[in-house]
Design a protein around this motif. Structure first.
Motif, PDB file in Angstrom:
ATOM      1  N   LYS A 160       3.879  15.741   8.615  1.00  0.00           N
ATOM      2  CA  LYS A 160       4.822  16.228   7.602  1.00  0.00           C
ATOM      3  C   LYS A 160       5.969  15.254   7.390  1.00  0.00           C
ATOM      4  N   LYS A 161       6.507  14.714   8.484  1.00  0.00           N
ATOM      5  CA  LYS A 161       7.635  13.782   8.362  1.00  0.00           C
ATOM      6  C   LYS A 161       7.213  12.501   7.642  1.00  0.00           C
ATOM      7  N   ILE A 162       6.016  12.026   7.916  1.00  0.00           N
ATOM      8  CA  ILE A 162       5.529  10.827   7.221  1.00  0.00           C
ATOM      9  C   ILE A 162       5.460  11.082   5.721  1.00  0.00           C
ATOM     10  N   LEU A 163       4.869  12.194   5.330  1.00  0.00           N
ATOM     11  CA  LEU A 163       4.750  12.508   3.911  1.00  0.00           C
ATOM     12  C   LEU A 163       6.118  12.677   3.257  1.00  0.00           C
ATOM     13  N   GLU A 164       7.001  13.392   3.920  1.00  0.00           N
ATOM     14  CA  GLU A 164       8.305  13.684   3.320  1.00  0.00           C
ATOM     15  C   GLU A 164       9.205  12.468   3.240  1.00  0.00           C
ATOM     16  N   ASP A 165       9.021  11.500   4.133  1.00  0.00           N
ATOM     17  CA  ASP A 165       9.846  10.290   4.103  1.00  0.00           C
ATOM     18  C   ASP A 165       9.290   9.216   3.169  1.00  0.00           C
ATOM     19  N   SER A 166       8.099   9.415   2.646  1.00  0.00           N
ATOM     20  CA  SER A 166       7.510   8.431   1.735  1.00  0.00           C
ATOM     21  C   SER A 166       8.180   8.506   0.366  1.00  0.00           C
ATOM     22  N   GLU A 167       8.077   7.429  -0.396  1.00  0.00           N
ATOM     23  CA  GLU A 167       8.643   7.408  -1.746  1.00  0.00           C
ATOM     24  C   GLU A 167       7.811   8.269  -2.691  1.00  0.00           C
ATOM     25  N   LYS A 168       6.498   8.278  -2.456  1.00  0.00           N
ATOM     26  CA  LYS A 168       5.608   9.064  -3.311  1.00  0.00           C
ATOM     27  C   LYS A 168       4.278   9.264  -2.605  1.00  0.00           C
ATOM     28  N   LEU A 169       3.706  10.431  -2.856  1.00  0.00           N
ATOM     29  CA  LEU A 169       2.362  10.734  -2.373  1.00  0.00           C
ATOM     30  C   LEU A 169       1.364  10.355  -3.457  1.00  0.00           C
ATOM     31  N   LEU A 170       0.278   9.683  -3.049  1.00  0.00           N
ATOM     32  CA  LEU A 170      -0.751   9.238  -3.985  1.00  0.00           C
ATOM     33  C   LEU A 170      -2.107   9.795  -3.551  1.00  0.00           C
ATOM     34  N   PRO A 171      -2.360  11.075  -3.778  1.00  0.00           N
ATOM     35  CA  PRO A 171      -3.673  11.624  -3.423  1.00  0.00           C
ATOM     36  C   PRO A 171      -4.742  11.080  -4.356  1.00  0.00           C
ATOM     37  N   ASP A 371     -10.676  -3.321 -11.535  1.00  0.00           N
ATOM     38  CA  ASP A 371      -9.496  -3.733 -12.294  1.00  0.00           C
ATOM     39  C   ASP A 371      -8.635  -2.542 -12.692  1.00  0.00           C
ATOM     40  N   THR A 372      -9.262  -1.463 -13.146  1.00  0.00           N
ATOM     41  CA  THR A 372      -8.503  -0.292 -13.578  1.00  0.00           C
ATOM     42  C   THR A 372      -7.681   0.294 -12.432  1.00  0.00           C
ATOM     43  N   ILE A 373      -8.320   0.518 -11.290  1.00  0.00           N
ATOM     44  CA  ILE A 373      -7.616   1.121 -10.156  1.00  0.00           C
ATOM     45  C   ILE A 373      -6.615   0.139  -9.552  1.00  0.00           C
ATOM     46  N   GLY A 374      -6.981  -1.130  -9.471  1.00  0.00           N
ATOM     47  CA  GLY A 374      -6.057  -2.132  -8.951  1.00  0.00           C
ATOM     48  C   GLY A 374      -4.780  -2.209  -9.770  1.00  0.00           C
ATOM     49  N   ARG A 375      -4.919  -2.156 -11.102  1.00  0.00           N
ATOM     50  CA  ARG A 375      -3.734  -2.197 -11.972  1.00  0.00           C
ATOM     51  C   ARG A 375      -2.886  -0.938 -11.837  1.00  0.00           C
ATOM     52  N   LYS A 376      -3.510   0.204 -11.589  1.00  0.00           N
ATOM     53  CA  LYS A 376      -2.739   1.434 -11.377  1.00  0.00           C
ATOM     54  C   LYS A 376      -1.806   1.267 -10.182  1.00  0.00           C
ATOM     55  N   TYR A 377      -2.349   0.744  -9.087  1.00  0.00           N
ATOM     56  CA  TYR A 377      -1.518   0.526  -7.912  1.00  0.00           C
ATOM     57  C   TYR A 377      -0.442  -0.522  -8.179  1.00  0.00           C
ATOM     58  N   LEU A 378      -0.795  -1.585  -8.876  1.00  0.00           N
ATOM     59  CA  LEU A 378       0.197  -2.614  -9.194  1.00  0.00           C
ATOM     60  C   LEU A 378       1.355  -2.029  -9.991  1.00  0.00           C
ATOM     61  N   ASP A 379       1.059  -1.201 -10.973  1.00  0.00           N
ATOM     62  CA  ASP A 379       2.111  -0.557 -11.759  1.00  0.00           C
ATOM     63  C   ASP A 379       3.000   0.320 -10.887  1.00  0.00           C
ATOM     64  N   ILE A 380       2.383   1.050  -9.961  1.00  0.00           N
ATOM     65  CA  ILE A 380       3.170   1.915  -9.074  1.00  0.00           C
ATOM     66  C   ILE A 380       4.088   1.078  -8.199  1.00  0.00           C
ATOM     67  N   TYR A 381       3.581  -0.004  -7.640  1.00  0.00           N
ATOM     68  CA  TYR A 381       4.403  -0.877  -6.809  1.00  0.00           C
ATOM     69  C   TYR A 381       5.572  -1.465  -7.613  1.00  0.00           C
ATOM     70  N   GLN A 382       5.269  -1.958  -8.805  1.00  0.00           N
ATOM     71  CA  GLN A 382       6.333  -2.583  -9.611  1.00  0.00           C
ATOM     72  C   GLN A 382       7.392  -1.564 -10.024  1.00  0.00           C
ATOM     73  N   ASN A 383       6.971  -0.380 -10.396  1.00  0.00           N
ATOM     74  CA  ASN A 383       7.934   0.672 -10.763  1.00  0.00           C
ATOM     75  C   ASN A 383       8.795   1.073  -9.575  1.00  0.00           C
ATOM     76  N   LEU A 384       8.205   1.113  -8.381  1.00  0.00           N
ATOM     77  CA  LEU A 384       8.970   1.452  -7.190  1.00  0.00           C
ATOM     78  C   LEU A 384      10.030   0.397  -6.906  1.00  0.00           C
ATOM     79  N   LEU A 385       9.656  -0.873  -7.026  1.00  0.00           N
ATOM     80  CA  LEU A 385      10.605  -1.938  -6.744  1.00  0.00           C
ATOM     81  C   LEU A 385      11.704  -2.017  -7.792  1.00  0.00           C
ATOM     82  N   ARG A 386      11.389  -1.591  -9.027  1.00  0.00           N
ATOM     83  CA  ARG A 386      12.425  -1.560 -10.064  1.00  0.00           C
ATOM     84  C   ARG A 386      13.373  -0.392  -9.870  1.00  0.00           C
ATOM     85  N   GLY A 387      13.004   0.516  -8.955  1.00  0.00           N
ATOM     86  CA  GLY A 387      13.916   1.614  -8.611  1.00  0.00           C
ATOM     87  C   GLY A 387      13.832   2.803  -9.517  1.00  0.00           C
TER      88      GLY A 387
END
Length: 387
Positions: A160-171, A371-387
């Motif tokens: 629970k603590k791992i999930l709650e301390d994460s920036e986002k859950l990606l099921p 490519d489709t799934i890889g780009r989804k993760y890339l977008d998530i990473y970039q959005n996270l770093l942009r805050g």
């Protein structure tokens, strides 16, 4: 280029080559767009407690550390405590080596919260490195056996603590995200599905010409997959006079072979031991439809792979399967309802020409390729770093 560290609770290794192979394919997809390092620590009962063995592999942008450690001579709770201590020590030790080689990661991404996410929490608190969690585990479903709720209190607390301390859950499915929110802890989430190697799994129009109607069922043949229910449903279909066969690929369990013989299905059911990933693709391309009857599930890779081969699907309505199967690509039945399963098998045999296999394959391929799934993760990473 982004530098990302994955901490994997499951990953294919020398003990089990299929343990988390879906995570390995996710890693291959993501590494097309950034520098990715994967760290997976596993207990190997064949090693002594003081033994540690490290396998490091590198291919293009993907570096993988597989770390093995031995069990103590103690049993019970003491062994669990000592094992967890060793696990954490090794995570931190190898992390320091990774940083020396590639520098600190911009993001840590945990694949299955426990136990890999323990280091991610520590890095966030000590180094302010943000982390995400991808969940694949059907154990969040109370119907699953085993499930999260049967584990000890410490496991549940840390999970629970791992999930709650994460920036986002990606099921990997919307259903899993909702299940975690309903039964465990409320969290914002974004579903990102499993990925398919579409260089292997694709539509081959000539593969099933002039052949008997064949269902294919690749699985572990374990309790969650309910192979016994499939066999009993096949008996009903045979009794209605239909000509078909079912290729059961996985663990060739003798009790299943005996059950098929008892039901007079020797010529309808073909049992084969586990085969390579490449051979599964070839067998799918030579089949007519995928057959699943799981008691509980998440979003099985075999389902997405079959769709990329253009196979319509007969399946129980469990986990995230209902998110991808509709009238255009298959039929869903209620779990454990063998009469419904038999009726669905008959329906798909009788109405097979209504399914547009090239269209099924094209839609799935566009959604689940690397490519489709890889780009989804890339977008998530970039959005996270942009805050």
């Amino acid at each position: 280029m982004l530098n990302v560290l994955w901490l994997a609770s499951w990953y294919p290794n020398r003990i089990d080559a299929f343990n988390g192979d879906f995570i390995e394919r996710h890693a291959m997809a993501v590494s097309r767009f950034l520098n990715l390092t994967v760290l997976a620590v596993t207990k190997d009962e064949s090693l002594s407690y003081r033994d540690v063995e490290i396998e490091k592999t590198q291919s293009a942008n993907l570096t993988v550390y597989k770390v093995y450690y031995g069990a103590s001579n103690f049993g019970g709770d003491l062994e669990k405590i000592l094992s967890l201590k060793k696990y954490l020590q090794l995570q931190k030790k190898i992390y320091k080596e990774i940083v020396q080689e590639t520098g600190e990661p911009s993001i840590v991404h945990v694949q299955v919260a426990m136990k890999a996410g323990l280091l991610a929490r520590w890095l966030k608190k000590r180094r302010s490195i943000p982390f995400l969690v991808t969940e694949h585990w059907s154990g969040y479903d109370p119907e699953s056996r085993p499930n999260l709720y049967d584990t000890n209190w410490l496991f549940r607390l840390l999970n629970k603590k791992i999930l709650e301390d994460s920036e986002k859950l990606l099921p990997v499915s919307d259903t899993l995200g909702k299940m975690i929110n309903r039964h465990f802890t409320p969290l914002p989430y974004q579903a990102v599905p499993n990925v398919v190697n579409t260089d292997l799994f694709f539509y081959r129009p000539a593969a099933i010409a002039n052949k008997k109607f064949r269902f294919i069922h690749p699985s572990s043949m374990s309790y969650p997959k309910n192979p016994e229910g499939i066999i009993r449903a096949c008996k009903m279909v045979k009794e209605k006079g239909y000509d078909f066969e079912v290729l059961m690929i996985g663990n060739k369990e003798e009790h299943l072979v005996a059950l098929a013989d008892d039901h007079g299905l020797t010529s309808q059911l073909i049992f084969e031991a586990a085969v390579s990933y490449e051979e599964i693709a070839r067998q799918m391309q030579s089949s007519s439809a995928l057959l699943l009857f799981s008691r509980y599930e998440n979003l099985p890779c075999v389902l997405l792979e079959a769709l990329c081969c253009g196979l319509p699907v007969v399946s129980s309505r469990v986990g995230g399967i209902g998110e991808v199967i509709d009238d255009t690509n298959g039929i869903l039945v209620e779990r454990e309802n063998e009469e419904q399963l038999a009726a669905a098998m008959i329906s798909i045999i009788e109405n097979y020409n209504n399914y547009n296999r090239p269209a099924i394959a094209a839609k799935a391929t566009a959604m689940y390729n690397y490519d489709t799934i890889g780009r989804k993760y890339l977008d998530i990473y970039q959005n996270l770093l942009r805050g």
